[in-house]
Design a protein around this motif. Structure first.
Motif, PDB file in Angstrom:
ATOM      1  N   PRO A  17      47.915  41.077  34.197  1.00 19.66           N
ATOM      2  CA  PRO A  17      48.985  41.138  33.519  1.00 19.66           C
ATOM      3  C   PRO A  17      49.492  42.370  32.846  1.00 19.66           C
ATOM      4  O   PRO A  17      50.706  42.839  32.804  1.00 19.66           O
ATOM      5  N   ARG A  18      48.442  43.438  32.406  1.00 15.92           N
ATOM      6  CA  ARG A  18      49.036  44.643  32.011  1.00 15.92           C
ATOM      7  C   ARG A  18      48.663  45.842  32.717  1.00 15.92           C
ATOM      8  O   ARG A  18      48.927  47.155  32.599  1.00 15.92           O
ATOM      9  N   THR A  19      47.871  45.705  33.827  1.00 17.06           N
ATOM     10  CA  THR A  19      47.456  46.742  34.750  1.00 17.06           C
ATOM     11  C   THR A  19      47.690  46.313  36.120  1.00 17.06           C
ATOM     12  O   THR A  19      47.839  45.314  36.625  1.00 17.06           O
ATOM     13  N   ILE A  20      47.596  47.502  36.811  1.00 17.27           N
ATOM     14  CA  ILE A  20      47.421  47.533  38.413  1.00 17.27           C
ATOM     15  C   ILE A  20      45.942  47.968  38.929  1.00 17.27           C
ATOM     16  O   ILE A  20      45.400  48.964  38.276  1.00 17.27           O
ATOM     17  N   ILE A  21      45.331  47.176  39.514  1.00 12.06           N
ATOM     18  CA  ILE A  21      44.187  47.537  40.043  1.00 12.06           C
ATOM     19  C   ILE A  21      44.005  47.629  41.722  1.00 12.06           C
ATOM     20  O   ILE A  21      44.428  46.846  42.319  1.00 12.06           O
ATOM     21  N   ARG A  22      43.738  48.920  41.694  1.00  7.29           N
ATOM     22  CA  ARG A  22      43.980  49.014  43.427  1.00  7.29           C
ATOM     23  C   ARG A  22      42.816  50.076  43.989  1.00  7.29           C
ATOM     24  O   ARG A  22      42.185  50.990  43.151  1.00  7.29           O
ATOM     25  N   THR A  23      42.761  50.273  45.052  1.00  7.40           N
ATOM     26  CA  THR A  23      41.675  51.180  45.800  1.00  7.40           C
ATOM     27  C   THR A  23      42.034  52.638  45.382  1.00  7.40           C
ATOM     28  O   THR A  23      43.148  53.072  45.439  1.00  7.40           O
ATOM     29  N   MET A  24      41.169  53.112  45.066  1.00  2.90           N
ATOM     30  CA  MET A  24      41.167  54.735  44.685  1.00  2.90           C
ATOM     31  C   MET A  24      41.059  55.514  45.771  1.00  2.90           C
ATOM     32  O   MET A  24      40.423  55.232  46.807  1.00  2.90           O
ATOM     33  N   THR A  25      41.928  56.725  45.674  1.00  2.00           N
ATOM     34  CA  THR A  25      41.831  57.517  46.894  1.00  2.00           C
ATOM     35  C   THR A  25      41.373  58.949  46.253  1.00  2.00           C
ATOM     36  O   THR A  25      41.313  59.203  44.984  1.00  2.00           O
ATOM     37  N   PRO A  26      41.211  60.006  47.090  1.00  2.00           N
ATOM     38  CA  PRO A  26      40.728  61.253  46.463  1.00  2.00           C
ATOM     39  C   PRO A  26      41.705  61.896  45.663  1.00  2.00           C
ATOM     40  O   PRO A  26      41.391  62.596  44.574  1.00  2.00           O
ATOM     41  N   ALA A  27      43.026  61.457  45.882  1.00  2.00           N
ATOM     42  CA  ALA A  27      44.157  61.908  44.843  1.00  2.00           C
ATOM     43  C   ALA A  27      44.032  61.446  43.526  1.00  2.00           C
ATOM     44  O   ALA A  27      44.390  62.127  42.636  1.00  2.00           O
ATOM     45  N   ALA A 120      40.780  39.559  37.474  1.00  2.00           N
ATOM     46  CA  ALA A 120      41.389  39.893  38.943  1.00  2.00           C
ATOM     47  C   ALA A 120      40.611  39.929  40.110  1.00  2.00           C
ATOM     48  O   ALA A 120      40.801  39.704  41.196  1.00  2.00           O
ATOM     49  N   VAL A 121      39.415  40.910  39.848  1.00  2.00           N
ATOM     50  CA  VAL A 121      38.514  41.289  40.746  1.00  2.00           C
ATOM     51  C   VAL A 121      37.755  40.037  41.263  1.00  2.00           C
ATOM     52  O   VAL A 121      37.494  39.717  42.297  1.00  2.00           O
ATOM     53  N   ILE A 122      37.552  39.199  40.081  1.00  2.00           N
ATOM     54  CA  ILE A 122      36.620  37.969  40.516  1.00  2.00           C
ATOM     55  C   ILE A 122      37.591  37.110  41.397  1.00  2.00           C
ATOM     56  O   ILE A 122      37.141  36.318  42.347  1.00  2.00           O
ATOM     57  N   ASP A 123      38.799  36.847  40.970  1.00  2.00           N
ATOM     58  CA  ASP A 123      39.734  36.087  41.784  1.00  2.00           C
ATOM     59  C   ASP A 123      39.650  36.564  43.180  1.00  2.00           C
ATOM     60  O   ASP A 123      39.484  35.958  44.287  1.00  2.00           O
ATOM     61  N   PHE A 124      39.749  38.027  43.387  1.00  2.00           N
ATOM     62  CA  PHE A 124      39.768  38.594  44.837  1.00  2.00           C
ATOM     63  C   PHE A 124      38.311  38.376  45.638  1.00  2.00           C
ATOM     64  O   PHE A 124      38.391  38.066  46.629  1.00  2.00           O
ATOM     65  N   MET A 125      37.321  38.559  44.857  1.00  2.00           N
ATOM     66  CA  MET A 125      35.850  38.153  45.423  1.00  2.00           C
ATOM     67  C   MET A 125      35.681  36.608  45.897  1.00  2.00           C
ATOM     68  O   MET A 125      35.459  36.516  47.027  1.00  2.00           O
ATOM     69  N   PHE A 126      36.279  35.896  45.129  1.00  2.00           N
ATOM     70  CA  PHE A 126      36.257  34.416  45.504  1.00  2.00           C
ATOM     71  C   PHE A 126      37.280  33.760  46.641  1.00  2.00           C
ATOM     72  O   PHE A 126      37.050  33.019  47.502  1.00  2.00           O
ATOM     73  N   ASP A 127      38.490  34.291  46.530  1.00  2.00           N
ATOM     74  CA  ASP A 127      39.650  33.708  46.904  1.00  2.00           C
ATOM     75  C   ASP A 127      39.924  34.398  48.401  1.00  2.00           C
ATOM     76  O   ASP A 127      40.369  33.772  49.305  1.00  2.00           O
ATOM     77  N   VAL A 128      39.501  35.856  48.393  1.00  2.00           N
ATOM     78  CA  VAL A 128      39.877  36.746  49.560  1.00  2.00           C
ATOM     79  C   VAL A 128      38.839  36.866  50.186  1.00  2.00           C
ATOM     80  O   VAL A 128      38.681  36.788  51.408  1.00  2.00           O
ATOM     81  N   LEU A 129      37.534  37.351  49.738  1.00  2.00           N
ATOM     82  CA  LEU A 129      36.470  37.684  50.181  1.00  2.00           C
ATOM     83  C   LEU A 129      35.547  36.593  50.692  1.00  2.00           C
ATOM     84  O   LEU A 129      34.626  36.683  51.462  1.00  2.00           O
ATOM     85  N   ASN A 130      35.932  35.460  49.936  1.00  3.31           N
ATOM     86  CA  ASN A 130      35.268  34.238  50.371  1.00  3.31           C
ATOM     87  C   ASN A 130      33.627  34.365  49.828  1.00  3.31           C
ATOM     88  O   ASN A 130      32.639  33.863  50.295  1.00  3.31           O
ATOM     89  N   LEU A 131      33.492  34.966  48.802  1.00  7.73           N
ATOM     90  CA  LEU A 131      31.941  34.921  48.199  1.00  7.73           C
ATOM     91  C   LEU A 131      31.844  33.895  47.323  1.00  7.73           C
ATOM     92  O   LEU A 131      32.532  33.022  47.210  1.00  7.73           O
ATOM     93  N   HIS A 132      30.395  33.640  47.320  1.00  5.48           N
ATOM     94  CA  HIS A 132      29.792  32.460  46.592  1.00  5.48           C
ATOM     95  C   HIS A 132      29.400  32.559  45.404  1.00  5.48           C
ATOM     96  O   HIS A 132      29.527  31.983  44.223  1.00  5.48           O
ATOM     97  N   LYS A 133      29.294  34.104  44.987  1.00 13.75           N
ATOM     98  CA  LYS A 133      28.652  34.405  43.695  1.00 13.75           C
ATOM     99  C   LYS A 133      28.841  35.834  43.432  1.00 13.75           C
ATOM    100  O   LYS A 133      28.905  36.616  44.271  1.00 13.75           O
ATOM    101  N   ALA A 134      29.430  35.807  41.936  1.00 19.70           N
ATOM    102  CA  ALA A 134      29.512  37.309  41.404  1.00 19.70           C
ATOM    103  C   ALA A 134      28.333  37.798  40.432  1.00 19.70           C
ATOM    104  O   ALA A 134      27.753  36.800  39.736  1.00 19.70           O
ATOM    105  N   ILE A 135      28.132  38.868  40.485  1.00 22.10           N
ATOM    106  CA  ILE A 135      26.574  39.221  39.588  1.00 22.10           C
ATOM    107  C   ILE A 135      27.159  40.509  38.880  1.00 22.10           C
ATOM    108  O   ILE A 135      27.943  41.259  39.601  1.00 22.10           O
ATOM    109  N   SER A 136      26.593  40.374  37.770  1.00 27.14           N
ATOM    110  CA  SER A 136      26.903  41.679  36.776  1.00 27.14           C
ATOM    111  C   SER A 136      25.345  41.923  36.164  1.00 27.14           C
ATOM    112  O   SER A 136      24.732  41.104  35.512  1.00 27.14           O
ATOM    113  N   MET A 137      25.093  43.143  36.223  1.00 27.40           N
ATOM    114  CA  MET A 137      23.963  43.782  35.673  1.00 27.40           C
ATOM    115  C   MET A 137      24.217  44.582  34.707  1.00 27.40           C
ATOM    116  O   MET A 137      24.835  45.475  34.806  1.00 27.40           O
TER     117      MET A 137
END
Length: 196
Positions: A17-27, A120-137
């Motif tokens: 909603p308020r942010t863009i989340i994207r792959t970081m580059t050296p720049a 947004a990243v959890i959606d990516f994990m489950f919908d795109v990467l087809n992961l079964h579980k998200a872990i937060s330590m």
């Protein structure tokens, strides 16, 4: 970019909603980003060495392959300001991923940004990467992330006692939270990206 068309190894671009989340580059390794790694308030809850140099952080950013290791920058839509980052380390065989979230700019702490970027990243994990579980330590002395995990629907699965060394040499407990794909999808009230 539509995440559904993403291919392993390609850069990722997620729209929140308020942010863009994207792959970081050296720049993206600017003085602002480097400064977060010298800020005790930011680094207190992160398992990484402090005071990394610009060159070391460029190497860190370059170490992610966008296959099963991801490093995302979080940028405000309104002005492009870089305010944080996420790290996602995946275990494709067991279909799980460990998610780390950092808001480096303290002006944005407590404003709900962590919720939307994780969603947004959890959606990516489950919908795109087809992961079964998200872990937060999470360290035991990090109540904000404990509350965030609970709000997103994670369950506390266990405590690793005196598992890691803190910045002052103290031993700290690590709380392990888990979220299963079917829990995320069946509880639309718990997660910003969760769907019935």
């Amino acid at each position: 970019m539509e995440t559904k068309t993403w291919q392993p190894g390609e850069a990722v671009h997620l729209d929140a909603p308020r942010t863009i989340i994207r792959t970081m580059t050296p720049a993206d390794v600017t003085d602002r980003y480097v400064a977060w790694f010298s800020d005790p308030a930011v680094m207190h809850h992160i398992t990484m060495p402090m005071n990394l140099t610009h060159a070391e952080l460029v190497d860190f950013v370059n170490s992610f392959d966008n296959i099963d290791r991801f490093h995302f920058g979080v940028f405000l839509k309104e002005n492009g300001l870089h305010i944080g980052w996420l790290k996602l380390l995946c275990d494709p065989f067991n279909r799980k991923g460990i998610l780390t979230t950092v808001i480096g700019d303290s002006a944005y702490w407590g404003r709900g940004i962590g919720f939307e970027m994780r969603s947004a990243v959890i959606d990516f994990m489950f919908d795109v990467l087809n992961l079964h579980k998200a872990i937060s330590m999470v360290y035991s002395d990090n109540p904000r992330t404990h509350a965030l995990n609970t709000k997103l629907g994670f369950s506390l699965e266990g405590i690793l006692r005196e598992d890691e060394t803190g910045p002052s040499g103290e031993r700290r407990d690590v709380h392990v939270f888990g979220l299963l794909v079917h829990e995320w999808r069946k509880a639309p009230e718990s997660g910003g990206g969760a769907r019935p």
